[in-house]
Design an enzyme around this catalytic site. Structure first.
Site, PDB file in Angstrom:
ATOM      1  N   HIS A  98       0.856  -1.195   0.000  1.00 18.80           N
ATOM      2  CA  HIS A  98       0.000   0.000   0.000  1.00 18.80           C
ATOM      3  C   HIS A  98       0.896   1.250   0.000  1.00 18.80           C
ATOM      4  CE1 HIS A  98      -2.763   3.069   1.390  1.00 18.80           C
ATOM      5  NE2 HIS A  98      -3.714   2.309   0.910  1.00 18.80           N
ATOM      6  N   GLU A 100       0.783   3.875   1.641  1.00 16.68           N
ATOM      7  CA  GLU A 100       1.154   4.344   2.993  1.00 16.68           C
ATOM      8  C   GLU A 100       2.324   3.530   3.534  1.00 16.68           C
ATOM      9  OE1 GLU A 100      -2.807   4.184   4.621  1.00 16.68           O
ATOM     10  OE2 GLU A 100      -3.348   5.869   3.333  1.00 16.68           O
TER      11      GLU A 100
HETATM   12  P1  PGA Z   1      -9.429   6.156   0.413  1.00 13.73           P
HETATM   13  O1  PGA Z   1      -8.243   5.085   0.611  1.00 13.73           O
HETATM   14  O2  PGA Z   1     -10.600   5.390  -0.177  1.00 13.73           O
HETATM   15  O3  PGA Z   1      -9.714   6.666   1.796  1.00 13.73           O
HETATM   16  O4  PGA Z   1      -8.917   7.199  -0.517  1.00 13.73           O
HETATM   17  C1  PGA Z   1      -7.989   4.090  -0.344  1.00 13.73           C
HETATM   18  C2  PGA Z   1      -6.819   3.256   0.095  1.00 13.73           C
HETATM   19  O5  PGA Z   1      -5.884   3.815   0.702  1.00 13.73           O
HETATM   20  O6  PGA Z   1      -6.782   2.036  -0.127  1.00 13.73           O
END
Ligand code: PGA
Length: 247
Positions: A98, A100
């Site tokens: 991901h 992040e």
């Molecule tokens: P969001 O996140 O729908 O809050 O934009 C998507 C994700 O990070 O998988």
């Protein structure tokens, strides 16, 4: 669309609902899933809530996934969780790479490849995430960056049916989703790089997917589902996206 590319809607709860509040949310999604027979649903809560969510989803059409894994099965790796452990608590899926994780926790293309290998070896289906930053998009490098990220793990997918999530970093949690044409351009490119796997890989879109934009995104030829963050924290909005996928 072939049966392997059935719509898949996965909820990434991130660092929310890691305790007792996970059960009512999962139960509400299970209730919604009873009206939806053409969509596959996956919930990815924090590690601590996986057993509760697995119990809530038992004997339902909703499957469970982890948000991350460590690429070794066991050992002296304080704080980590492995593919066999995820399997033990009822996971079928795991999110890998991901943005992040890439941005905040230093995950690299090499690490994402290793985790994809470990997930597949452990019998989990990875949802491998790729996507460009705003600076990369503005520099006209979107396809170049996404191709590099996809090619880093492509060869380890041979013989498997996995999901790849295209999540433009600038669209995650910002309320700015890629328009259907922008998403489709990247999804079609990813499909073209997959070779033999093109028909057996689901390519999900992620980044500010909401009930009101889901139908347009999911209507694109190469969008096979969605990875949903914020809108997955509320059963009604997650259900709205799932209903859009059901068509
Ligand atoms: P969001 O996140 O729908 O809050 O934009 C998507 C994700 O990070 O998988």
């Amino acid at each position: 669309m072939n049966s392997i590319r059935r719509p898949l809607i996965a909820g990434n709860w991130k660092l929310f609902h890691g305790g007792l509040s996970a059960t009512p949310l999962a139960q509400a999604v299970v209730a919604i899933s009873r009206e939806l027979d053409a969509v596959d649903l996956v919930l990815c809560p924090p590690f601590t809530a996986l057993p509760l969510v697995a119990i809530a989803c038992h004997n339902s059409r909703v499957q469970v996934g982890g948000q991350n894994l460590y690429p070794k099965d066991q050992g002296a790796f304080t704080g980590e969780v492995s593919a066999p452990m995820l399997r033990d608590v009822g996971c079928k899926w795991v999110i890998v790479g991901h943005s992040e994780r890439r941005q905040l926790f230093g995950e690299t293309d090499v690490g994402v490849r290793e985790k994809t290998v470990a997930a597949l070896a452990g019998g989990l289906i990875p949802i491998v995430c790729v996507g460009e930053t705003l600076a990369e998009r503005e520099a006209g490098k979107t396809l170049q960056v996404v191709e590099r990220q996809v090619r880093a793990f492509l060869d380890v997918l041979a013989g498997h049916s996995v999901a790849i999530a295209y999540e433009p970093v600038w669209a995650i949690g910002t309320g700015k989703n890629a328009g259907p044409a922008e998403a489709e351009e990247v999804h079609a490119a990813i499909r073209s790089w997959l070779g033999d796997l093109a028909d057996r890989t689901r390519i999900l879109y992620g980044g500010s997917v909401k009930p009101d934009n889901a139908a347009a995104l999911l209507g694109c030829a190469n969008v096979d589902g969605a990875l949903v963050g914020g809108a997955s924290l509320d059963a009604a909005s997650f259900g709205g996206i799932a209903r859009a996928a059901q068509g």
